[in-house]
Design a protein around this motif. Sequence first.
Motif, short mmCIF file in Angstrom:
data_model
loop_
_atom_site.label_atom_id
_atom_site.label_comp_id
_atom_site.label_asym_id
_atom_site.label_seq_id
_atom_site.Cartn_x
_atom_site.Cartn_y
_atom_site.Cartn_z
N UNK A 1 0.84 -1.20 0.00
CA UNK A 1 0.00 0.00 0.00
C UNK A 1 0.88 1.26 0.00
N UNK B 1 2.82 1.53 -3.39
CA UNK B 1 1.97 1.95 -4.52
C UNK B 1 1.60 3.42 -4.39
N UNK B 2 1.33 3.83 -3.16
CA UNK B 2 0.97 5.24 -2.95
C UNK B 2 2.14 6.15 -3.34
N UNK C 1 2.76 6.12 -7.07
CA UNK C 1 1.71 6.88 -7.75
C UNK C 1 2.00 8.38 -7.67
N UNK C 2 2.41 8.82 -6.49
CA UNK C 2 2.64 10.25 -6.31
C UNK C 2 3.92 10.69 -7.02
N UNK D 1 9.04 9.29 0.46
CA UNK D 1 8.04 9.94 1.31
C UNK D 1 8.26 11.45 1.31
#
Lengths: 324, 711
Positions: free
Chosen positions: B166, B169-170, B173-174, B290
Amino acid sequence: MTTGATECLLQLYSDRHELEDYQKGVPRWCPGCGDNAILAAVQRLCRDEGLRPEKTVFVSGIGCSSRLPHYMRTYGFHGIHGRALPLAEGVRMSRPDLDVFVNMGDGDCCSIGAAHWIHAIRYNMNMTVMLHDNQIYGLTKKQASPTSPIGLRSNTTPGGAVLEALNPLTVTLGVQNASFVAQAVDWIPDVLYQIVSAAFHHRGFSFIRIVQRCPEWLPKMMDPWLQDPSRVLMLDHEDGIRLGPDLARVYKNQEKHDPSNIHRAREIASTLDPIPVGVLFRNDSVPCYEDLRHDDRLRTAELIGKGLDAEFDKFTVWPEGREA
Amino acid sequence: MRDGAPLVAFALSGLRPEGSPTAEGMRPVALARYHDLPGLRHDLPVVLVGASRTEEAVRSLSDVIDATAAKVGANADGAKLAVHARRIEEAVRRRVAAREAGRLTELVERTAQESEDPDFQSSARALKAGLVADGEVVDAGPDLATSLMRHLWRTAEAGKTRRFVQDAERLAFRLDGVLRAALVHTEAARAPDALRASVGTAFEEAFDFASLSRVVASSATPTTVSEARRHRIEGLLATIRGQRFFTNATASNGQAAHEFEFDRVEAALQAVRMREHEAVVLSKAMAMAELESEGRYDEHRHDPVFAAYGHGGLEGPDQERFPTPFVAVGAAAMTADEAEALLDVLGAGVPIKIVVQTDDLLGRGGEGLRRVADLAFAALRLGNVFVVQATASGLYRMRDRLARAMASPGPALICVYSGGAGTPKVAPYLAAEAAVEARALPVYCYDPTAGSDWRSRFSVADNPHPERDRVPHRFEYEEPGLARKSGEADFGWIELVALDGRFADSFWPVPAAEEVAAMVPASDCLDHAEFRPPDHLPFVFLIDDEDRLYRAVVESRLIAEAARCAERWRLLRELGGVENSHVRAAVAERERAWEERSHEPRTPPKVEEDPAEPTKVAPIESPSPTEPSSDEPYIETPRCTTCNECVAINKRMFAYNANNQAYIADATAGSFRELVEAAEGCPVAIIHPGKPRDPSEEGLAGLLERAAAFG
């Protein structure tokens, strides 16, 4: 609690924001307008909570109060009349990482936006909602709003308003899933700040009715309450707000009210004079709609395209022999 | 009464006349009720459920059947279904006891197929359709511990995988979004072909893309993503997408995911070491991604930090997000060196989950027992290792602790006795439970995450009657005259040995008619060191195939072994806070002190003849706001509503403080008139003009009159 490298780095280099970092432009409001006090309170809150401007959004509808996002150096959405709440709900749903604030006037929220308001309470999405209630349409030059007191002469009620004013507090407390209801007045800035802060820290739909003065159209209307502190009922509780010694000496009319008591909250909400100020009700256990409908899937272009296609297909007239 | 000399000789030395009876085929009397274990409801077998939480991953068959019958029975003939459900449960239990493998749905289906009763078949199918949980059904035996622990470990790891995928992928994606946003500012994106592709085929002919390209190229703003940042983001994406620690459907490099299940500790350790750098690289990429996804990566600040990232290995949450290896080893196959290596690995804090299982406690001089018990005890000393000592029969009862062990971030060691393969007379469940009751292998748990002190971390509460040395069992029997009698027999080490056919020679069952007066219960010999042959011959109660009760004389060496076993149990019990000698001594001391005080004559409290003046406490005064003299102008700043009225009159005289509330910054920066006008304009009347500084100010008399209203 241990933290990962990213969290440590973010903490290590977190920028300290000053009040000026949230200020933008000179407010165009009239001198003495209560909107100034509300703006000062939210800017102070942003600074004290260290909110990152790029992670904060103020959403408004139409009216004097709805200019507030223009004066915040954060994201803002000056929406259309009565639709601040649906816009804010959309922001909240798609960007749960943002802190969402909503600023509405009494006409905006309680008249054209009333249906959205009722359902937003029921949805209990996490946002801080401020109802700037000056009891008049100010931007359009003095028309009666739903909260205008009976008998008020205005351009639309030259003979005096014929209906009792709508009480935003009792309405909110009457809706299922209400989770935070408070009332503030613009002329006691410290209490206003405390209430906005308590609302921000509540997870859910935090509704604050802020009784404010309109120096242009109703310049004297709030004077009796402004000049006589005994006509303000301060609600004091460890789960609500606490009065400092200075304020406690001035505002002696106090009641220890437990915000978990909804029945007493409804009684207090019905009181028009003295004006109750403080947190009337809070229930931290009401679930937030965005949590109930949380979806781990990323909103990729493919996913959105697929969803749109599925919706469009419902209304497509297919050529013969080629149905979905 | 027979001549006791041969029994004395046997008790002393184990020598016995040829043809004398042994305990072959006999069992301790405490097991008399358990002839047909599958026919009795108990907490095994278990169903290994495919759950997302470890707490829900193991359920007992009885629990699943009861819950299902309650659910299905609500919409059908509940009473009949309940009866059939019990029959189905028993049938399934017999199947797995006979080593039949399968998921619960399959076992219920086979049971239904073998029945000729249509009603029963119908109930079985309804039960199968409505099962509240499904999964592999496993009974006590050599497979249970490894299967159950592996299942819990896989459940915990699946959670980690879900969270990582999760996150990954997040972030991907960003980061993709950042690159895509940068792309539109490039010349390539503004080329006619790119514009044509973005419009689609439906309106391909409607535009002059060459002209459009010239227009957008002339008005385009340059990209905000630097070349260095683009390279960095592309590198991060490649690292995250190519990772091999978690099942990776989008692996860009086509490499298989790493394996984390091992049957040797050394292999697991080698894998951990080989992948350490890879883990650091991935963890660093996640941390950088991040920051990048938030737009907060600052090369100046972060490059030096990330250059040194992970030099000392990963720690805390950065390490915990990675899979922990799982090792299942047999104690019998383990060498002393391997055992030592295992303790080294655990002591180093390597997050690894190790299950060590023995199937034979007493064989080869008790080597199996020593191996698991010693390993577990040695791991206890390390302090940072989650240690569980258990038997197959108690795994279900200890499932919450085991789940925590598998989900905890640090190392864990699970030492288990499986109960062996079982014999026709003694099922593995009984053999395993007998080891616990006999205190041969007490169950315990040491959870370093449960608290900071020994009391919070260590527990022996899962043992039966932890407060006692031995577990008592009452039994009933008939005497030859059919008189009903009852007796009590402890279950201890000697009874456990009696359960094992290999030690039948160590017991001499004596028929009632041949008993001798010197025979005393073996437990008495354990409690009284002077009870020794020839005056005292220890015996235990055994039963034969036909449940005839015997007192069986025991070799004295077993008494000595039983005493050592009891010592080990007392030590563990003290560690677990049960019958703790330190506590007993402290309580005794307190009681003695209390006794002494209670016998002292009571004297009234002394009254001072000249009592000291009580300390005077200054009354707490609320701070009052400072009110400047009325000559000086001032503002009640806390009441300021930030209306801008005063600062609009004179920005130098009036200013806002840190909370955006007005105060008089410089009273000399303006005139008395401005002060009076500001006071008059203030909507909350908090400005007090004071007295004029300049006596020659124009119109002063009128101003003073206006100022009088503001104090």
